[in-house]
Design a protein around this motif. Structure first.
Motif, PDB file in Angstrom:
ATOM      1  N   VAL A 140       3.482   2.987   9.386  1.00  0.00           N
ATOM      2  CA  VAL A 140       2.794   2.076  10.120  1.00  0.00           C
ATOM      3  C   VAL A 140       2.286   0.634   8.947  1.00  0.00           C
ATOM      4  O   VAL A 140       1.702  -0.524   8.270  1.00  0.00           O
ATOM      5  N   LEU A 141       1.276   1.713   8.386  1.00  0.00           N
ATOM      6  CA  LEU A 141       0.363   1.006   6.871  1.00  0.00           C
ATOM      7  C   LEU A 141       1.533   0.470   5.607  1.00  0.00           C
ATOM      8  O   LEU A 141       0.797  -0.992   5.032  1.00  0.00           O
ATOM      9  N   ALA A 142       2.441   0.729   5.587  1.00  0.00           N
ATOM     10  CA  ALA A 142       3.119   0.497   4.924  1.00  0.00           C
ATOM     11  C   ALA A 142       4.221  -1.007   5.267  1.00  0.00           C
ATOM     12  O   ALA A 142       4.441  -1.510   4.430  1.00  0.00           O
ATOM     13  N   HIS A 143       4.016  -0.402   6.170  1.00  0.00           N
ATOM     14  CA  HIS A 143       4.832  -1.937   7.083  1.00  0.00           C
ATOM     15  C   HIS A 143       4.756  -2.923   7.452  1.00  0.00           C
ATOM     16  O   HIS A 143       4.704  -4.148   7.110  1.00  0.00           O
ATOM     17  N   LEU A 144       2.642  -2.551   7.125  1.00  0.00           N
ATOM     18  CA  LEU A 144       2.099  -4.164   7.248  1.00  0.00           C
ATOM     19  C   LEU A 144       2.048  -4.470   5.673  1.00  0.00           C
ATOM     20  O   LEU A 144       1.297  -5.640   5.233  1.00  0.00           O
ATOM     21  N   GLY A 145       2.628  -3.548   4.978  1.00  0.00           N
ATOM     22  CA  GLY A 145       2.705  -3.946   3.251  1.00  0.00           C
ATOM     23  C   GLY A 145       1.547  -3.468   2.184  1.00  0.00           C
ATOM     24  O   GLY A 145       0.657  -3.859   1.268  1.00  0.00           O
ATOM     25  N   TYR A 146       1.042  -2.248   2.821  1.00  0.00           N
ATOM     26  CA  TYR A 146       0.219  -1.600   1.556  1.00  0.00           C
ATOM     27  C   TYR A 146       0.980  -0.505   0.545  1.00  0.00           C
ATOM     28  O   TYR A 146       2.302  -0.383   0.622  1.00  0.00           O
ATOM     29  N   LYS A 147       0.734  -0.945  -0.580  1.00  0.00           N
ATOM     30  CA  LYS A 147       1.108  -0.222  -1.732  1.00  0.00           C
ATOM     31  C   LYS A 147       0.271   0.671  -2.655  1.00  0.00           C
ATOM     32  O   LYS A 147      -1.398  -0.006  -2.796  1.00  0.00           O
TER      33      LYS A 147
END
Length: 223
Positions: A140-147
């Protein structure tokens, strides 16, 4: 669903929130009840709960650093599935942070978060709540744009016992187009300020920060 700020340890919603934290987080990640008094009263620390039919079903804590123009998501709790708690908290949090940045005369540049790496640590069941599953949360956090920030991360235990907590990555969600790395100095200054409240730092954390101080840039990697 209501988005309600908590700024007093005597607020009955806080007792519900703290109980929820103990259900979903490992003990070393939960600050003892009485120690919340000062953080809740700190105007820079924003603690909100999602309230559904009078019950706390989710929560998020975050802060905005005016001088850095970045935010930090301390935690997000989803207490049960099927209510859309995650999107509700994420949208309300981002709207609030953008307002804070706008009042500071800026556009928010990004947000830090510590994210469990379930491929290294598999023993957290987070109260059996499936939306809190580390694999789900990471995606989910990857989809939000977290790196993932490209270094090996440890952090001091919130028990303030000098122990190091591993199994997490320090991540950053850039809100500026084309951002592929982050200033190492920003990461260092952020970590020093964020963990200033914990005097007992593990030696591995101190060594990590000293190593970061030798860098100029850190790559932002896919998680």
């Amino acid at each position: 669903m209501e988005y309600i700020r908590i700024n007093n340890i005597e607020d009955p919603l806080f007792k519900q929130m703290h109980d929820l934290m103990k259900e979903v987080f490992p003990p070393e990640e939960v600050l003892e009840f009485s120690l919340w008094k000062e953080p809740l009263e700190d105007p820079g620390i924003r603690v909100f709960v999602a309230v559904h039919e009078g019950k706390v079903v989710g929560s998020t804590e975050y802060r905005y650093y005016e001088d850095f123009n970045v935010a930090m998501t301390d935690f997000t709790i989803i207490g049960q599935a099927g209510l859309g708690i995650g999107p509700f908290l994420a949208q309300k949090r981002m709207a609030d942070l953008k307002e804070l940045a706008s009042a500071n005369g800026k556009q928010l540049s990004g947000m830090f978060a510590e994210i469990y790496d379930p491929y290294r640590v598999e023993d957290h069941d987070f109260g059996g709540v499936k939306p809190m599953d580390p694999y789900v949360r990471r995606e989910v956090l990857a989809h939000l744009g977290y790196k993932k920030i490209d270094f090996t991360y440890v952090h001091p235990s919130w028990n303030n016992d000098g122990e190091a907590v591993e199994g997490l990555d320090l991540c950053f969600m850039p809100l500026e187009d084309g951002m592929t790395d982050i200033s190492a100095d920003l990461v260092v200054q952020f970590l020093k300020r964020y963990y200033a409240v914990l005097p007992n730092k593990p030696q591995s954390w101190i060594a990590m920060v000293e190593e970061l101080e030798t860098k100029e840039k850190l790559a932002l990697l896919a998680i």
